[in-house]
Every structure is written in structure tokens, then in C-alpha cells.
Design an enzyme around this catalytic site. Structure first.
Site, short mmCIF file in Angstrom:
data_model
loop_
_atom_site.label_atom_id
_atom_site.label_comp_id
_atom_site.label_asym_id
_atom_site.label_seq_id
_atom_site.Cartn_x
_atom_site.Cartn_y
_atom_site.Cartn_z
N ASP A 35 0.80 -1.22 0.00
CA ASP A 35 0.00 0.00 0.00
C ASP A 35 0.84 1.28 0.00
OD1 ASP A 35 -2.16 -1.69 0.18
OD2 ASP A 35 -2.97 -0.81 2.01
N HIS B 52 3.67 -2.42 3.09
CA HIS B 52 3.71 -1.06 2.53
C HIS B 52 5.01 -0.82 1.77
CE1 HIS B 52 0.80 -0.89 5.84
NE2 HIS B 52 0.20 0.06 5.13
#
Length: 246
Positions: free
Chosen positions: A66, A211
Site C-alpha cells: 500500500d 507497505h
């Protein structure tokens, strides 16, 4: 970890907002291929919960990243995925995507799925319908401009969904995807800790959240180099969910 964004901050990671969704709810079904986006006036299927895991794909797992793309970390993640010939999903923020379109193209060229993670990573519930739509629509436009195809998947920042978010996502031709296994890599607990979390909680159908932006993600980069070959050695197939034909 925090479940709400700090005021005035750029995209940052956070814990998934907890609802009453059972982990087995809304599992993805095996897919036969991609279909064209639904026509504007056709009936739009609006889900009430995000998919949290995959099913019907055997001993498979999905890796998701992400908040990017970030040229400091995303290229290293892409390099590791390429080394082991696996595909992943990248839920991108529009503000990052607009500045790194070459990375969007590389993701697509190498077989990864680019998903929508809003423009600036806000907490969507409580925002007006027009503001939510702008956050999602602008990001889809950047991705389509770079890749020639709009995103088919979206993920709400902080895992915070509501009926308006689901509705707008569906209107934009996207399906909602959450996650099963949160690496909590944004807390920077150390790459070995991140890797152990993935290895210990691995399982068929698990969707892993990591992430590649939103802060210093060097630990996330190093952890992937450890846990990806371990998952493959354990017999897991790393894959991406695919949309059913309409």
C-alpha cells in the site's frame, strides 16, 4: 497502531478499522478471466463488506503493498518479486502515482495488479460523497492514463469502509479488497519480526498487507527478501486475485 490519520499528513499507514466482519466472509471466488467494465446504466453489484481473503485457488497467498509507489522502495520490491517470478498487488495513492507513472507502467508490464488506494489516504467515512468520489476517481484516472486501464480493485485507507465507499467503488468498476494478515510493518518492528509474522500466519487464501511508501519502508523491503522464498519453499503459490467475467 493509530486508526485515524494525523491532521495535515501525507499518506501514512494505519491499522485496519475493526468491524463485525468474520475472516471467512466474502471470500474471493476462483476467476476465469477479466471482463469489460460494466456499462454505466447496467445494474451495479455493490458489496457490503470487502473481500478479506481468497479461496478456491489451492495453497495460494496474495501479497499486497500500500501507499506507493515510492522510488526509494518500490523498485527494490519489484526486483525481489521479479527474482522469484511472482505477482503482487499494489494499492497506490494518487498523489504518489502521479509523480511515479513509470513505476505504475513497470508494475503492469511485470504482471502485477495496480489498485486504487485513494488520492491522499484520508479517512473516508465522514467525508462527503463528492469528496470520496474525487479521492477515488482522480486516482483511477492517473492509473488509467499511465497504464491504459483503470484499476479494477480498491482498498479504503485504514480499512475504513462505509456504504458510500462501496457504492462509489462499484460505480467506478472496482471491487473492494481488505486483508487477512497485517504485517504491521509501518510500526518498523524490524525486518526479522515482519518476516516472522508472515511465516507464522501464512495459510491458504491469506492476503498479506505490507507497505512500499508512507514512511521509511527499508524494513519492509528487507523482510520481503526473507519471507518470500520461505513461503515458496513451504509450498505456497503467490498469486493475484482475478475478476470474474461480467
Amino acid at each position: 497502531g493509530p486508526t485515524t490519520p494525523a491532521p495535515g499528513r501525507s499518506p501514512a499507514a494505519g491499522s485496519q478499522t475493526r468491524g463485525r466482519v468474520k475472516p471467512s466472509a466474502y471470500r474471493l471466488q476462483p476467476i476465469t478471466g477479466y471482463g469489460p467494465p460494466p456499462r454505466a446504466r447496467s445494474r451495479t453489484l455493490v458489496r457490503r463488506e470487502p473481500f478479506l481473503r481468497v479461496s478456491g485457488m489451492g495453497r495460494a497467498m496474495v501479497l499486497t503493498f500500500d501507499d506507493g509507489p515510492d522510488r526509494r522502495y518500490t523498485p527494490d520490491i519489484l526486483r525481489t518479486l521479479r527474482k522469484y517470478d511472482v505477482r503482487a498487488m499494489f494499492f497506490v495513492c494518487g498523489v504518489m502515482a502521479a509523480a511515479n507513472k513509470e513505476l505504475l507502467r513497470q508494475m503492469t508490464d511485470e504482471g502485477h495488479i495496480v489498485g486504487n488506494h485513494t488520492w491522499s489516504h484520508p479517512l473516508l467515512p465522514g467525508m462527503s460523497r463528492s469528496a470520496i468520489r474525487s479521492q477515488m476517481e482522480r486516482t483511477s484516472e492517473v492509473v488509467e492514463e499511465a497504464n491504459g486501464e483503470a484499476p479494477r480493485w480498491f482498498r479504503a485507507p485504514y480499512g475504513a469502509w462505509n456504504s458510500t465507499v462501496f457504492r462509489i467503488g462499484a460505480e467506478l468498476g472496482m471491487e473492494p479488497l481488505g486483508w487477512t494478515l497485517d504485517t504491521l510493518d509501518w510500526t518498523r518492528p524490524g525486518s526479522s519480526t515482519i518476516a516472522r509474522r508472515v511465516e507464522r500466519q501464512a495459510g491458504s487464501g491469506v492476503v498479506v498487507l505490507s507497505h512500499d511508501a508512507g514512511g521509511n519502508r527499508s524494513q519492509s523491503v528487507r523482510a520481503l527478501r526473507t519471507y518470500l522464498p520461505e513461503l515458496l519453499d513451504a509450498g505456497y503459490h503467490i498469486t493475484v486475485p482475478r475478476r470474474k467475467l461480467a
